[in-house]
Design an enzyme around this catalytic site. Structure first.
Site, PDB file in Angstrom:
ATOM      1  N   CYS A 138       0.893  -1.091  -0.046  1.00 26.55           N
ATOM      2  CA  CYS A 138       0.020  -0.102   0.078  1.00 26.55           C
ATOM      3  C   CYS A 138       0.872   1.180  -0.087  1.00 26.55           C
ATOM      4  O   CYS A 138       1.386   1.672   1.093  1.00 26.55           O
ATOM      5  CB  CYS A 138      -0.833   0.189   1.221  1.00 26.55           C
ATOM      6  SG  CYS A 138      -1.854   1.383   1.252  1.00 26.55           S
ATOM      7  N   CYS A 141      -0.357   4.060   2.309  1.00 27.54           N
ATOM      8  CA  CYS A 141      -0.056   3.921   3.743  1.00 27.54           C
ATOM      9  C   CYS A 141       1.172   4.049   3.924  1.00 27.54           C
ATOM     10  O   CYS A 141       1.514   4.621   4.939  1.00 27.54           O
ATOM     11  CB  CYS A 141      -0.437   2.356   3.938  1.00 27.54           C
ATOM     12  SG  CYS A 141      -1.838   1.696   3.508  1.00 27.54           S
ATOM     13  N   ASP A 142       2.199   3.681   3.071  1.00 24.47           N
ATOM     14  CA  ASP A 142       3.537   3.699   3.408  1.00 24.47           C
ATOM     15  C   ASP A 142       4.548   4.509   2.736  1.00 24.47           C
ATOM     16  O   ASP A 142       5.720   4.549   2.909  1.00 24.47           O
ATOM     17  CB  ASP A 142       4.022   2.228   3.533  1.00 24.47           C
ATOM     18  CG  ASP A 142       3.270   1.287   4.363  1.00 24.47           C
ATOM     19  OD1 ASP A 142       2.856   1.726   5.224  1.00 24.47           O
ATOM     20  OD2 ASP A 142       3.147   0.211   3.842  1.00 24.47           O
TER      21      ASP A 142
END
Length: 315
Positions: A138, A141-142
């Site tokens: 993701c 997300c990261d």
């Protein structure tokens, strides 16, 4: 198999990720007496995430496992009962719905399915060991953690091109590794990626190894050219696997309407084709797959379940 079932519950929730636990919080506060079946991965995918910085309310970020523990404690505070186990069979053809954990049978007037989706991985021996330590699925997300670093995106579809374009905002260099000599992504996404000077492509190439350990994280990859068979080491700080997800919906095939990829089809937010059965989170969301969107749909499913139970009472 035992055919005797327990007394019908008001609400049964399958899955204990952000969607399932948010649904539990809301249904418990509405006195719908929810029971949550943990499933194979209690807490969902977030329990494998080391730090979450985009969940509202946590200025300094929060460990994924801690966030899910807090959600569970909040749900239990309002009376949610947590049950460990894996659902082996469901019967949704009549109410109350029947759900089996091995020989143990549960009945429920409403059912909220929040079983999530599992990322497709490369099948390498240490990819899960390094998950959250340089291996990610993701970019949203990261991606922030890879500012001015070099990363690899594995895949050639729409998701891979979206991930690469997003990562290019932060990373010094993004390399797309694809086992074919052309992309499967839509033409607009292909063009956007190919026009980005920070994105390179390695064609006819697959990842056959990941270099790194839990302490230092990912240090590089072992690549193989599928045409020549030549192998090489490729230095990078992270690898984003973007080859798709598989919704955890096998139990419901033939009973609930799904799209061609197996995601449960919903209307009015979280309603399935069967009245009283609702779906929330990644199990019905192939597009966003965020903790906050899963939690939001869990809230919607809970409120719809509450209204459904109220209408049953009126009848």
């Amino acid at each position: 198999m035992s055919t005797a079932c327990q007394t019908p519950l008001e609400t049964l929730i399958l899955g204990s990720g952000p969607a399932g636990l948010t649904a539990a919080i809301y249904t418990a506060r509405a006195r719908c007496c929810p029971v949550v079946i943990h499933g194979l991965q209690p807490g969902g995918q977030l329990t494998t995430t080391t730090i979450i910085e985009n969940y509202p309310g946590f200025v300094e970020g929060i460990d994924g496992n801690e966030l899910m523990q807090r959600m569970q404690q909040q749900a239990e505070r309002f009376g949610t009962l947590m049950v460990e186990g894996e659902v082996t069979r469901v019967e949704l053809t009549k109410t109350p719905f029947r759900i089996w954990l091995g020989d143990e049978c549960y009945q429920s007037k409403t059912l909220i399915i929040a079983t999530g989706a599992s990322p497709k991985m490369l099948g390498l021996s240490n990819e899960w060991e390094l998950y959250g330590r340089g291996v990610s699925v993701c970019a949203t997300c990261d991606g922030f953690f890879y500012k001015d670093k070099e990363v690899v995106v594995v895949g050639g579809g729409d998701t891979a091109m979206e991930e690469a374009a997003f990562l290019a905002r932060f990373a010094r260099q993004v390399t797309v590794v694809h086992r074919r000599d052309e992309l499967r992504a839509s033409p607009p996404l292909q063009k956007r990626a190919m026009d980005n000077k920070k994105i390179d492509f390695r064609w006819d190439t697959e990842v056959i190894g990941i270099h790194g350990d839990k302490q230092q994280g990912v240090r590089g990859l072992r690549l193989k050219n599928v045409q020549s068979g030549a192998e090489e080491d490729f230095a990078c700080d992270g690898v984003f696997i973007a080859i798709g997800h598989t919704p955890n919906t096998d139990l419901f095939k033939g009973q609930l309407h799904m799209d061609q990829d197996g995601y449960i089809l919903t209307k009015n937010g979280c309603e399935t084709n069967i009245p009283g059965v609702f779906a929330a989170g990644d199990v019905q969301d192939p597009n966003f797959r965020q903790a906050i969107t899963a939690a939001g749909s869990g809230c919607m499913a809970a409120m719809l379940a509450e209204r459904y139970l109220d209408n049953l009472g009126d009848e």
